[in-house]
Design a protein around this motif. Structure first.
Motif, PDB file in Angstrom:
ATOM      1  N   UNK A 185      -7.364 -17.654-118.287  1.00  0.00           N
ATOM      2  CA  UNK A 185      -6.159 -16.922-118.681  1.00  0.00           C
ATOM      3  C   UNK A 185      -5.138 -17.906-119.235  1.00  0.00           C
ATOM      4  N   UNK A 186      -4.051 -17.371-119.770  1.00  0.00           N
ATOM      5  CA  UNK A 186      -3.041 -18.216-120.415  1.00  0.00           C
ATOM      6  C   UNK A 186      -2.584 -19.365-119.520  1.00  0.00           C
ATOM      7  N   UNK A 187      -2.295 -19.048-118.249  1.00  0.00           N
ATOM      8  CA  UNK A 187      -1.738 -20.081-117.375  1.00  0.00           C
ATOM      9  C   UNK A 187      -2.770 -21.166-117.076  1.00  0.00           C
ATOM     10  N   UNK A 188      -4.038 -20.755-116.954  1.00  0.00           N
ATOM     11  CA  UNK A 188      -5.105 -21.735-116.703  1.00  0.00           C
ATOM     12  C   UNK A 188      -5.234 -22.669-117.902  1.00  0.00           C
ATOM     13  N   UNK A 189      -5.263 -22.075-119.093  1.00  0.00           N
ATOM     14  CA  UNK A 189      -5.392 -22.873-120.313  1.00  0.00           C
ATOM     15  C   UNK A 189      -4.207 -23.826-120.459  1.00  0.00           C
ATOM     16  N   UNK A 190      -3.019 -23.301-120.159  1.00  0.00           N
ATOM     17  CA  UNK A 190      -1.807 -24.117-120.278  1.00  0.00           C
ATOM     18  C   UNK A 190      -1.873 -25.332-119.368  1.00  0.00           C
ATOM     19  N   UNK A 191      -2.274 -25.099-118.107  1.00  0.00           N
ATOM     20  CA  UNK A 191      -2.313 -26.239-117.187  1.00  0.00           C
ATOM     21  C   UNK A 191      -3.425 -27.205-117.581  1.00  0.00           C
ATOM     22  N   UNK A 192      -4.517 -26.676-118.173  1.00  0.00           N
ATOM     23  CA  UNK A 192      -5.563 -27.577-118.660  1.00  0.00           C
ATOM     24  C   UNK A 192      -5.026 -28.495-119.751  1.00  0.00           C
TER      25      UNK A 192
ATOM     26  N   UNK B 175      -0.015 -21.350-132.659  1.00  0.00           N
ATOM     27  CA  UNK B 175      -0.135 -19.960-133.099  1.00  0.00           C
ATOM     28  C   UNK B 175      -1.402 -19.726-133.921  1.00  0.00           C
ATOM     29  N   UNK B 176      -2.057 -20.807-134.387  1.00  0.00           N
ATOM     30  CA  UNK B 176      -3.283 -20.622-135.153  1.00  0.00           C
ATOM     31  C   UNK B 176      -4.525 -21.065-134.379  1.00  0.00           C
ATOM     32  N   UNK B 177      -4.344 -21.307-133.074  1.00  0.00           N
ATOM     33  CA  UNK B 177      -5.454 -21.791-132.276  1.00  0.00           C
ATOM     34  C   UNK B 177      -6.231 -20.609-131.679  1.00  0.00           C
ATOM     35  N   UNK B 178      -7.529 -20.434-132.087  1.00  0.00           N
ATOM     36  CA  UNK B 178      -8.289 -19.293-131.549  1.00  0.00           C
ATOM     37  C   UNK B 178      -8.443 -19.363-130.029  1.00  0.00           C
ATOM     38  N   UNK B 179      -8.500 -20.572-129.485  1.00  0.00           N
ATOM     39  CA  UNK B 179      -8.636 -20.736-128.034  1.00  0.00           C
ATOM     40  C   UNK B 179      -7.485 -20.049-127.311  1.00  0.00           C
ATOM     41  N   UNK B 180      -6.276 -20.293-127.823  1.00  0.00           N
ATOM     42  CA  UNK B 180      -5.086 -19.735-127.188  1.00  0.00           C
ATOM     43  C   UNK B 180      -4.987 -18.240-127.457  1.00  0.00           C
ATOM     44  N   UNK B 181      -5.358 -17.863-128.677  1.00  0.00           N
ATOM     45  CA  UNK B 181      -5.316 -16.431-128.998  1.00  0.00           C
ATOM     46  C   UNK B 181      -6.287 -15.651-128.109  1.00  0.00           C
ATOM     47  N   UNK B 182      -7.478 -16.230-127.894  1.00  0.00           N
ATOM     48  CA  UNK B 182      -8.443 -15.565-127.018  1.00  0.00           C
ATOM     49  C   UNK B 182      -7.933 -15.481-125.589  1.00  0.00           C
ATOM     50  N   UNK B 183      -7.303 -16.571-125.120  1.00  0.00           N
ATOM     51  CA  UNK B 183      -6.755 -16.556-123.764  1.00  0.00           C
ATOM     52  C   UNK B 183      -5.670 -15.494-123.647  1.00  0.00           C
ATOM     53  N   UNK B 184      -4.891 -15.354-124.727  1.00  0.00           N
ATOM     54  CA  UNK B 184      -3.846 -14.329-124.728  1.00  0.00           C
ATOM     55  C   UNK B 184      -4.461 -12.940-124.613  1.00  0.00           C
ATOM     56  N   UNK B 185      -5.506 -12.689-125.434  1.00  0.00           N
ATOM     57  CA  UNK B 185      -6.175 -11.385-125.380  1.00  0.00           C
ATOM     58  C   UNK B 185      -6.755 -11.135-123.996  1.00  0.00           C
ATOM     59  N   UNK B 186      -7.333 -12.215-123.410  1.00  0.00           N
ATOM     60  CA  UNK B 186      -7.934 -12.104-122.084  1.00  0.00           C
ATOM     61  C   UNK B 186      -6.870 -11.738-121.050  1.00  0.00           C
ATOM     62  N   UNK B 187      -5.751 -12.453-121.079  1.00  0.00           N
ATOM     63  CA  UNK B 187      -4.668 -12.181-120.129  1.00  0.00           C
ATOM     64  C   UNK B 187      -4.167 -10.759-120.298  1.00  0.00           C
ATOM     65  N   UNK B 188      -4.019 -10.360-121.560  1.00  0.00           N
ATOM     66  CA  UNK B 188      -3.472  -9.036-121.830  1.00  0.00           C
ATOM     67  C   UNK B 188      -4.420  -7.944-121.327  1.00  0.00           C
ATOM     68  N   UNK B 189      -5.715  -8.082-121.660  1.00  0.00           N
ATOM     69  CA  UNK B 189      -6.632  -7.019-121.236  1.00  0.00           C
ATOM     70  C   UNK B 189      -6.803  -7.041-119.716  1.00  0.00           C
ATOM     71  N   UNK B 190      -6.701  -8.227-119.118  1.00  0.00           N
ATOM     72  CA  UNK B 190      -6.746  -8.291-117.654  1.00  0.00           C
ATOM     73  C   UNK B 190      -5.593  -7.494-117.053  1.00  0.00           C
ATOM     74  N   UNK B 191      -4.390  -7.701-117.609  1.00  0.00           N
ATOM     75  CA  UNK B 191      -3.216  -6.983-117.095  1.00  0.00           C
ATOM     76  C   UNK B 191      -3.385  -5.476-117.247  1.00  0.00           C
ATOM     77  N   UNK B 192      -3.931  -5.050-118.401  1.00  0.00           N
ATOM     78  CA  UNK B 192      -4.121  -3.612-118.626  1.00  0.00           C
ATOM     79  C   UNK B 192      -5.120  -3.050-117.611  1.00  0.00           C
TER      80      UNK B 192
END
Lengths: 91, 291
Positions: free
Chosen positions: B239-246, B56-73
């Protein structure tokens, strides 16, 4: 046989209680069918729905809490439990 | 109140057994991973909520979250209006309607990684037809320019999934009784007024389904960025799923990936629940009235 699942006691307790709650709700539902009502969530829910909503709301709160507050986990758990209780009662 | 016979639930038992092996046991395993630091099957250390603090404090994951979210929007902002526009101009009956429906549905039946590979080659500046032609006018290289990579993934998603919106809206439009249009014609309503006051209210439910389906699917997008850009250039399409699998199968950091999966799973749960609630809102209201 279950070695690959890397069991730990806390997670075992969590999943056991989930199973017990679901089984308990099933038996309770059999003897006294749930009634639906409309609370502050503005949707029609019965107690099973509210249990689920309470569960994911508490989990969501915990994720936010862990992200924003360093330490003080018990405070977070207490607030999450309070949120869950409010949803269960008035949701 | 009518007594309910709950014996039919036993028919669900096979599904529950199957799901418990394909989903619940893995979920339990992931939950166990999330609270441990695992070096080998026999050498593991209980660390409590540390991975969750880490995630929850990892900027990498937070950025991926923002990326996924704005992509969806962005996906929603493009696909929903485009889907409605195309569905409205599609032929209403006869062989043309069937032909149009088949044409529209083609992207939906192509396997996802085939779509990824096709577009990856199609958009290449050196050997791809699309990339070659675009480079005659503007500089477009999805392997080096982050914005181009993003646009390409967005374009692929629009190409792949707008048909779903079109089909849903088309079905919604077909279900509007002709009487509404006749009444509008008698009142001398303009095209815009017909759309705004007749079609849009009738499409509300179908659009809600389309919006939620598209949001959830695009939020979980994996195959297209994996095949086309691999999350690059840089981190532009991680995106989140890419980062997760990485994290999980690239770095084999399964404790961290476990905690990440649980949080990701929670978000998907919440979205699915909203999806389900909106879909059954009408029925629920009726249930309350009946009681």
């Amino acid at each position: 046989m279950l070695n690959w699942m890397a069991w730990t006691t806390p997670i075992a307790i969590v999943f056991t209680s989930v199973v017990i709650i679901i089984a308990g709700m099933t038996i309770w539902g059999h003897y006294s069918p749930p009634k639906v009502h409309k609370g502050f969530l503005r949707i029609t829910t019965d107690r099973g729905d509210r249990l689920y909503i309470a569960y994911i709301s508490a989990a969501f709160f915990m994720v936010c809490f862990i992200g924003l507050v360093e330490g003080a986990l018990y405070v977070g758990v207490a607030i999450a439990a309070a949120i869950a209780a409010v949803i269960l009662k008035w949701g | 109140m009518k007594t309910r016979n709950n014996k039919a639930w036993f028919l669900v038992l096979p599904v529950i057994l199957t799901v418990s092996f394909t989903a619940i046991l893995p979920l339990m395993t992931v939950a166990n991973y999330a609270v441990q630091d695992i070096f080998s099957p026999t050498d593991r250390l209980f660390i409590g909520m540390d991975w969750f603090y880490n995630i929850t404090n990892d900027p990498l994951i937070f950025n991926a979250f923002k990326r996924s979210f704005s992509f969806s929007i962005q996906v929603l902002l493009i696909q929903i209006p485009l889907g409605i526009a195309i569905a409205r101009i599609m032929p209403k009956s006869g062989w043309k309607a069937s032909a149009a429906l088949v044409m529209v549905a083609i992207p939906l039946i192509i396997p996802w990684n085939v779509i990824g590979t096709t577009w990856q080659i199609f958009a290449r500046p050196d050997i791809g037809l699309g990339g070659y032609l675009i480079n005659k006018f503007i500089d477009f290289n999805y392997t080096s320019d982050p914005l181009d990579g993003w646009i390409l993934i967005l374009l692929v998603d629009v190409w792949h999934w707008t048909p779903l919106v079109i089909l849903l809206v088309y079905a919604g439009l077909r279900s509007i009784p002709p009487a509404y249009y006749q009444a509008a014609a008698i009142d001398g309503a303009s095209q815009v007024a017909v759309f705004r006051f007749v079609e849009l209210p009738k499409l509300k439910r179908v659009l809600m389904i389309a919006i939620l389906l598209r949001f959830m699917d695009s939020f979980m997008i994996y195959t297209e960025p994996f095949v086309i850009t691999g999350g690059g250039p840089g981190e532009a399409t991680t995106f989140l799923s890419i980062l997760l699998s990485n994290i999980a199968v690239g770095q084999f950091d399964i404790g961290r990936a476990g905690a990440f999966s649980l949080i990701y799973f929670l978000f998907i749960q919440i979205l699915s629940f909203l999806f389900f609630t909106v879909l059954t809102l009408q029925e629920r209201a009726e249930v309350t009235k009946a009681k």
